[in-house]
Design a protein around this motif. Structure first.
Motif, mmCIF file in Angstrom:
data_model
loop_
_atom_site.group_PDB
_atom_site.id
_atom_site.type_symbol
_atom_site.label_atom_id
_atom_site.label_comp_id
_atom_site.label_asym_id
_atom_site.label_seq_id
_atom_site.Cartn_x
_atom_site.Cartn_y
_atom_site.Cartn_z
ATOM 1 N N ASP A 178 0.816 -1.215 0.000
ATOM 2 C CA ASP A 178 0.000 0.000 0.000
ATOM 3 C C ASP A 178 0.850 1.265 0.000
ATOM 4 N N GLU A 203 1.091 4.753 -6.693
ATOM 5 C CA GLU A 203 0.230 5.339 -7.728
ATOM 6 C C GLU A 203 -1.224 5.391 -7.274
ATOM 7 N N THR A 204 -1.712 4.332 -6.650
ATOM 8 C CA THR A 204 -3.103 4.295 -6.167
ATOM 9 C C THR A 204 -3.330 5.338 -5.083
ATOM 10 N N SER A 205 -2.372 5.494 -4.176
ATOM 11 C CA SER A 205 -2.512 6.472 -3.105
ATOM 12 C C SER A 205 -2.536 7.901 -3.645
ATOM 13 N N ARG A 207 -3.662 8.818 -6.586
ATOM 14 C CA ARG A 207 -4.964 9.064 -7.236
ATOM 15 C C ARG A 207 -6.050 9.373 -6.209
ATOM 16 N N GLU A 208 -5.958 8.722 -5.049
ATOM 17 C CA GLU A 208 -6.984 8.921 -4.022
ATOM 18 C C GLU A 208 -6.729 10.137 -3.148
ATOM 19 N N ASP A 219 -3.893 8.715 -16.736
ATOM 20 C CA ASP A 219 -3.332 7.656 -15.896
ATOM 21 C C ASP A 219 -1.808 7.604 -16.000
#
Length: 293
Positions: A178, A203-205, A207-208, A219
């Motif tokens: 994470d 990358e996910t963190s 975006r959020e 993206d």
């Protein structure tokens, strides 16, 4: 009668001929001391040379540290405004050490900090290690967590290309996490260092994160930004760890040279006393023999 006298003399002559001189023990001890003195003097020469080399490299490492800190400052400013509200507990720990030793306990400190951080976060968190020294230490305590290892990095002053290569292999490894935590040695002063950490968002963190959701981005932009941010953080940590290691090696070689010098003084005094005692014993034997005549 003559035969008895002759037979009585033969064992006595064998005993006398086979007996060791009185100062044989002292001679052996003096020889051992002389060899030990020679070896300690050689060690002192090596440690003094290594200290001079480390002092020369330290100036270059400190210059690289000043420039590399700018990358870390830029990352800190970026993540200060893009931290998501919730981050998962599973973290990827990237441990930065080197393949070289003779620098005190600098590798043990970052390995100890990594073990504590893994235990606090998640015992199953993956660990990736740069350097053979921390790899050997962590392989004994948390072998099941080690996902990837790197070596041959940090032989000289680390470059951004080294950090980018490590970041690329981390993203291609396929490990699940994470967030990324970089464990490294922070250069505090010319006499001290401490184990520290940098947390890098994925990358996910990103975006959020509220700061990124306010903008419309493709993206690929967020992906490239996360990779570049990780390479930045790795480069800043690598140059700082290299400076701390070079400084620790210089201090370790300085202490080793002083210890060798003290040992040489003690051994030389012991050698002189033993030599003087041997000479005194020989003089006593000569005087005793002259008096008997």
């Amino acid at each position: 009668m003559l035969a008895r006298r002759t037979l009585a003399r033969i064992p006595a002559q064998q005993v006398v001929s086979g007996a060791a001189p009185q100062n044989a023990r002292n001679m052996a001890t003096l020889r051992e001391l002389e060899l030990r003195l020679k070896s300690v003097r050689n060690i002192e020469k090596i440690t003094k040379s290594m200290k001079m080399i480390a002092s020369t490299r330290l100036a270059k490492a400190q210059r690289a540290l000043q420039s590399g800190k700018q990358y870390g400052i830029a990352n800190a400013e970026l993540f200060a405004n893009t931290t998501p509200e919730e981050v998962g507990k599973r973290k990827l720990f990237v441990v930065l050490s080197s393949d070289k030793g003779l620098c005190g306990g600098i590798h043990s400190s970052v390995s100890k900090a990594t073990r504590a951080a893994v235990k606090e976060a998640d015992p199953e968190s993956p660990v990736m290690i740069v350097g053979d020294k921390s790899k050997a230490q962590l392989s004994r305590s948390i072998p099941q967590n080690i996902a990837l290892t790197f070596n041959q990095i940090g032989r000289d002053i680390p470059t951004f290309a080294d950090a980018a290569a490590v970041a690329d292999l981390i993203f291609k490894s396929g490990a699940k996490y994470d967030s990324i935590v970089i464990m490294y040695n922070k250069f505090v002063s010319a006499l001290s260092f401490e184990a520290s950490s940098i947390e890098v968002q994925t990358e996910t963190s990103l975006r959020e994160a509220p700061g990124f959701q306010a903008y419309e981005m493709e993206d690929d932009v967020v992906k490239d930004l996360s990779e570049f941010a990780l390479a930045n953080a790795l480069y800043a940590a690598l140059v700082e760890g290299h400076a701390a290691e070079t400084n620790a090696r210089r201090n370790a070689m300085d202490s080793a040279s002083k210890n060798a010098s003290d040992m040489i003084g003690r051994l030389q005094m012991q050698f002189n006393r033993g030599r003087q005692a041997s000479i005194t014993n020989e003089l006593v034997d000569i005087i005793t023999g002259a008096s008997a005549l």
